[in-house]
Design a protein around this motif. Structure first.
Motif, PDB file in Angstrom:
ATOM      1  N   ALA A 250      -5.992  -3.678  10.422  1.00 46.32           N
ATOM      2  CA  ALA A 250      -5.958  -2.225  10.248  1.00 46.32           C
ATOM      3  C   ALA A 250      -4.625  -1.777   9.644  1.00 46.32           C
ATOM      4  O   ALA A 250      -4.579  -0.925   8.751  1.00 46.32           O
ATOM      5  N   SER A 251      -3.528  -2.369  10.128  1.00 50.56           N
ATOM      6  CA  SER A 251      -2.207  -2.002   9.616  1.00 50.56           C
ATOM      7  C   SER A 251      -2.060  -2.365   8.146  1.00 50.56           C
ATOM      8  O   SER A 251      -1.492  -1.606   7.358  1.00 50.56           O
ATOM      9  N   GLU A 252      -2.585  -3.532   7.770  1.00 53.76           N
ATOM     10  CA  GLU A 252      -2.493  -3.941   6.370  1.00 53.76           C
ATOM     11  C   GLU A 252      -3.290  -3.001   5.465  1.00 53.76           C
ATOM     12  O   GLU A 252      -2.916  -2.774   4.311  1.00 53.76           O
ATOM     13  N   GLN A 253      -4.377  -2.458   5.978  1.00 53.45           N
ATOM     14  CA  GLN A 253      -5.178  -1.532   5.190  1.00 53.45           C
ATOM     15  C   GLN A 253      -4.568  -0.138   5.142  1.00 53.45           C
ATOM     16  O   GLN A 253      -4.545   0.510   4.098  1.00 53.45           O
ATOM     17  N   VAL A 254      -4.071   0.322   6.303  1.00 52.22           N
ATOM     18  CA  VAL A 254      -3.579   1.692   6.395  1.00 52.22           C
ATOM     19  C   VAL A 254      -2.115   1.804   5.978  1.00 52.22           C
ATOM     20  O   VAL A 254      -1.722   2.730   5.271  1.00 52.22           O
ATOM     21  N   PHE A 255      -1.290   0.857   6.430  1.00 51.13           N
ATOM     22  CA  PHE A 255       0.147   0.895   6.152  1.00 51.13           C
ATOM     23  C   PHE A 255       0.602  -0.429   5.520  1.00 51.13           C
ATOM     24  O   PHE A 255       1.381  -1.182   6.123  1.00 51.13           O
ATOM     25  N   PRO A 256       0.135  -0.747   4.327  1.00 49.69           N
ATOM     26  CA  PRO A 256       0.492  -2.034   3.713  1.00 49.69           C
ATOM     27  C   PRO A 256       1.994  -2.203   3.494  1.00 49.69           C
ATOM     28  O   PRO A 256       2.495  -3.327   3.436  1.00 49.69           O
ATOM     29  N   GLU A 257       2.702  -1.064   3.363  1.00 51.96           N
ATOM     30  CA  GLU A 257       4.141  -1.152   3.124  1.00 51.96           C
ATOM     31  C   GLU A 257       4.904  -1.727   4.310  1.00 51.96           C
ATOM     32  O   GLU A 257       6.061  -2.145   4.166  1.00 51.96           O
ATOM     33  N   ARG A 258       4.279  -1.770   5.482  1.00 47.38           N
ATOM     34  CA  ARG A 258       4.946  -2.317   6.664  1.00 47.38           C
ATOM     35  C   ARG A 258       4.941  -3.848   6.673  1.00 47.38           C
ATOM     36  O   ARG A 258       5.700  -4.464   7.427  1.00 47.38           O
ATOM     37  N   HIS A 259       4.036  -4.464   5.920  1.00 43.11           N
ATOM     38  CA  HIS A 259       3.967  -5.932   5.808  1.00 43.11           C
ATOM     39  C   HIS A 259       3.860  -6.620   7.169  1.00 43.11           C
ATOM     40  O   HIS A 259       4.478  -7.665   7.408  1.00 43.11           O
ATOM     41  N   ILE A 260       3.080  -6.039   8.057  1.00 43.62           N
ATOM     42  CA  ILE A 260       2.950  -6.610   9.392  1.00 43.62           C
ATOM     43  C   ILE A 260       2.232  -7.954   9.357  1.00 43.62           C
ATOM     44  O   ILE A 260       2.420  -8.811  10.241  1.00 43.62           O
ATOM     45  N   GLY A 261       1.417  -8.151   8.325  1.00 37.97           N
ATOM     46  CA  GLY A 261       0.705  -9.428   8.194  1.00 37.97           C
ATOM     47  C   GLY A 261       1.644 -10.610   8.076  1.00 37.97           C
ATOM     48  O   GLY A 261       1.367 -11.697   8.604  1.00 37.97           O
ATOM     49  N   ALA A 262       2.765 -10.403   7.379  1.00 33.89           N
ATOM     50  CA  ALA A 262       3.741 -11.488   7.222  1.00 33.89           C
ATOM     51  C   ALA A 262       4.378 -11.842   8.560  1.00 33.89           C
ATOM     52  O   ALA A 262       4.712 -13.010   8.821  1.00 33.89           O
ATOM     53  N   VAL A 263       4.565 -10.845   9.442  1.00 33.90           N
ATOM     54  CA  VAL A 263       5.138 -11.093  10.762  1.00 33.90           C
ATOM     55  C   VAL A 263       4.119 -11.818  11.652  1.00 33.90           C
ATOM     56  O   VAL A 263       4.477 -12.684  12.464  1.00 33.90           O
ATOM     57  N   TRP A 264       2.871 -11.457  11.481  1.00 32.49           N
ATOM     58  CA  TRP A 264       1.811 -12.035  12.301  1.00 32.49           C
ATOM     59  C   TRP A 264       1.464 -13.471  11.901  1.00 32.49           C
ATOM     60  O   TRP A 264       1.052 -14.271  12.745  1.00 32.49           O
ATOM     61  N   GLU A 265       1.649 -13.824  10.666  1.00 38.94           N
ATOM     62  CA  GLU A 265       1.154 -15.099  10.148  1.00 38.94           C
ATOM     63  C   GLU A 265       1.648 -16.311  10.944  1.00 38.94           C
ATOM     64  O   GLU A 265       0.848 -17.186  11.313  1.00 38.94           O
ATOM     65  N   PRO A 266       2.955 -16.459  11.260  1.00 41.94           N
ATOM     66  CA  PRO A 266       3.379 -17.635  12.035  1.00 41.94           C
ATOM     67  C   PRO A 266       2.796 -17.651  13.448  1.00 41.94           C
ATOM     68  O   PRO A 266       2.521 -18.720  13.999  1.00 41.94           O
ATOM     69  N   VAL A 267       2.607 -16.462  14.047  1.00 41.73           N
ATOM     70  CA  VAL A 267       1.990 -16.391  15.372  1.00 41.73           C
ATOM     71  C   VAL A 267       0.540 -16.858  15.269  1.00 41.73           C
ATOM     72  O   VAL A 267       0.051 -17.635  16.106  1.00 41.73           O
ATOM     73  N   ARG A 268      -0.133 -16.401  14.263  1.00 40.15           N
ATOM     74  CA  ARG A 268      -1.534 -16.779  14.029  1.00 40.15           C
ATOM     75  C   ARG A 268      -1.649 -18.282  13.783  1.00 40.15           C
ATOM     76  O   ARG A 268      -2.546 -18.952  14.320  1.00 40.15           O
TER      77      ARG A 268
END
Length: 374
Positions: free
Chosen positions: A14-32
Motif C-alpha cells: 500500500a505504501s509503495e502505491q500511495v507514497f512511492p517517494e518513501r521507498h519503504i519497499g527497499a527497507v522491507w526487502e532484507p526483512v522479507r
C-alpha cells in the motif's frame, strides 16, 4: 511468522502505491528476504523429516538443527515485528488511504457531474471562461474514468485532485460571471476616457517633433522619426478594439468585451510611450541647452565620490587609473559641444554611460576588501 509477514507486506504494498517517494519497499526487502530464507530452511527440514520417517532412519544432528531452525524462524519473526512497529503509522495510513481511493474517485466524479450540470443550465454557459472551465473539468473527468484505483493508487489520487481543482475553478468562474457585464461596462467607459486623453496628448507630438528639428541637431531626434506615425497607429488600433468591445458587450459577451478593452489599453500604453518620448526629449534638451554644466556636475560629483571610496578602501592601485580615465572621458564629452546646434542628445547619452560605468565600479569596490592604500 507467515501471518506477521503477510500483514507487513500488505502495508508495504500500500505504501509503495500511495507514497512511492518513501521507498519503504527497499527497507522491507532484507526483512522479507530473511523470512523467505527461514521459511525455505523450514520446508527443507520438514521434507527431510518426512523422508526419514518413511524410511525409518534418523537425521544426523536432528535436534541441534531443529533448535537452530526454531531460532532462525523466531529471529525472522522478530525482524518483521520490529519493522512493523517502526513503520506502523505510515503503513496503516497507506492501507487506509488505498482503501479510500475508490470512494474518493466516486465522490469527485459525483461532484464533477453536479458542477457540469450547474454550468450547462446556467445563463452564462456561453461565456468563454465558463466554457473553458467546463472543458477542463470534462477532460479531467475522462482521465479519472480511465484510472484503475486498485492498481494505480497514486495516479488515482492525483487525478482526483485534478478533478476537484477543476470543480473549484468552474464554481469560481460561475460565481464571477454575473459581475462581468458591469465590469465590462466600466472598462469600456474607462478606456473611452483614456483614448480621448491620449488623442489630446498625441496632438502635441507633431509640434514637439518640429521644435526638436528646428532647435537641435538632427541626430538628437533621429530615433524618434516614426513616433508620430506609430502612435497614431496605436490609437487607431485601440479605437478599433474599443468598437469591437462595445459590440461584444451589446451581444451579451462581456468577457470578450473585457479582453478587447485590455487590448485597447495595451495599444494606448504603447502610444503614450511614443508621445512621451518626443515631448520629454524636447524638455530634456532644452534643460541641457540652458545649463549644459548641470548634468556634467552631477557626474563629476559621483566620480569624486568613487575616487574617495577607492582611497578609503585601499583600492587606488586597482581602480585609480580606471576612474582617472573617466575624468578624461568627461573632458572629451564636454569638448564635443560645438557648433550652432551641438548634439546635446549625444552629450546626455554619453554622460549617462559614464555615470553607469562609475556606478558599476563603485558596486564592485563595495564588494571588495582592499589592501593597497598607495
Amino acid at each position: 511468522m507467515d501471518r506477521r509477514q503477510t500483514a507487513a507486506e500488505a502495508g508495504v504494498a500500500a505504501s509503495e502505491q500511495v507514497f512511492p517517494e518513501r521507498h519503504i519497499g527497499a527497507v522491507w526487502e532484507p526483512v522479507r528476504a530473511r523470512c523467505y530464507a527461514a521459511s525455505g530452511a523450514y520446508l527443507s527440514f520438514t521434507d527431510e523429516l518426512d523422508s526419514a520417517e518413511a524410511a525409518g532412519t534418523a537425521i544426523a544432528d536432528g535436534p541441534a538443527r531443529a533448535d537452530a531452525l526454531v531460532r532462525e524462524l523466531a529471529a525472522a519473526a522478530r525482524g518483521v515485528d520490529e519493522f512493523y512497529h517502526a513503520h506502523r503509522a505510515g503503513l496503516e495510513h497507506a492501507v487506509s488511504v488505498r482503501a479510500s481511493v475508490p470512494q474518493l474517485l466516486a465522490q469527485v466524479r459525483a461532484e464533477a457531474e453536479r458542477e457540469l450540470a450547474a454550468a450547462e443550465s446556467s445563463e452564462y454557459v456561453s461565456y468563454p471562461s465558463v466554457a473553458a472551465g467546463v472543458r477542463k473539468l470534462s477532460e479531467a473527468l475522462v482521465t479519472a474514468s480511465g484510472v484503475d484505483p486498485g492498481t494505480a493508487v497514486a495516479a488515482a489520487r492525483e487525478v482526483a485532485t485534478e478533478v476537484r481543482q477543476a470543480c473549484v475553478e468552474l464554481r469560481e468562474v460561475l460565481a464571477q460571471a454575473p459581475s462581468r457585464a458591469n465590469a465590462a461596462s466600466n472598462a469600456i467607459a474607462s478606456v473611452t476616457t483614456r483614448l480621448a486623453a491620449v488623442r489630446n496628448r498625441a496632438d502635441a507630438l507633431g509640434p514637439a517633433y518640429s521644435a526638436l528639428l528646428r532647435e537641435f541637431n538632427a541626430a538628437s531626434s533621429a530615433d524618434l522619426t516614426n513616433n508620430e506615425r506609430e502612435s497614431r497607429r496605436g490609437i487607431e488600433a485601440a479605437d478599433a478594439a474599443l468598437v469591437r468591445a462595445r459590440v461584444a458587450a451589446a451581444d451579451r459577451d462581456p468577457e470578450t468585451a473585457l479582453d478587447l478593452t485590455a487590448t485597447a489599453r495595451e495599444h494606448l500604453a504603447e502610444s503614450e510611450q511614443l508621445v512621451d518620448a518626443v515631448t520629454r526629449r524636447l524638455e530634456l534638451l532644452r534643460e541641457v541647452r540652458a545649463d549644459p554644466e548641470a548634468q556634467l556636475r552631477t557626474v563629476r560629483f559621483r566620480l569624486r565620490d568613487a575616487q574617495m571610496l577607492a582611497v578609503d578602501r585601499g583600492l587606488v592601485g586597482e581602480w585609480g587609473s580606471v576612474l582617472d580615465a573617466q575624468a578624461e572621458r568627461l573632458d572629451r564629452i564636454t569638448a564635443g559641444l560645438t557648433g550652432r546646434h551641438p548634439d546635446y542628445w549625444a552629450y546626455v547619452s554619453e554622460l549617462r554611460t559614464v555615470a553607469e560605468f562609475i556606478a558599476g565600479v563603485v558596486d564592485r569596490m563595495r564588494k571588495t576588501v582592499g589592501t593597497d592604500s598607495t
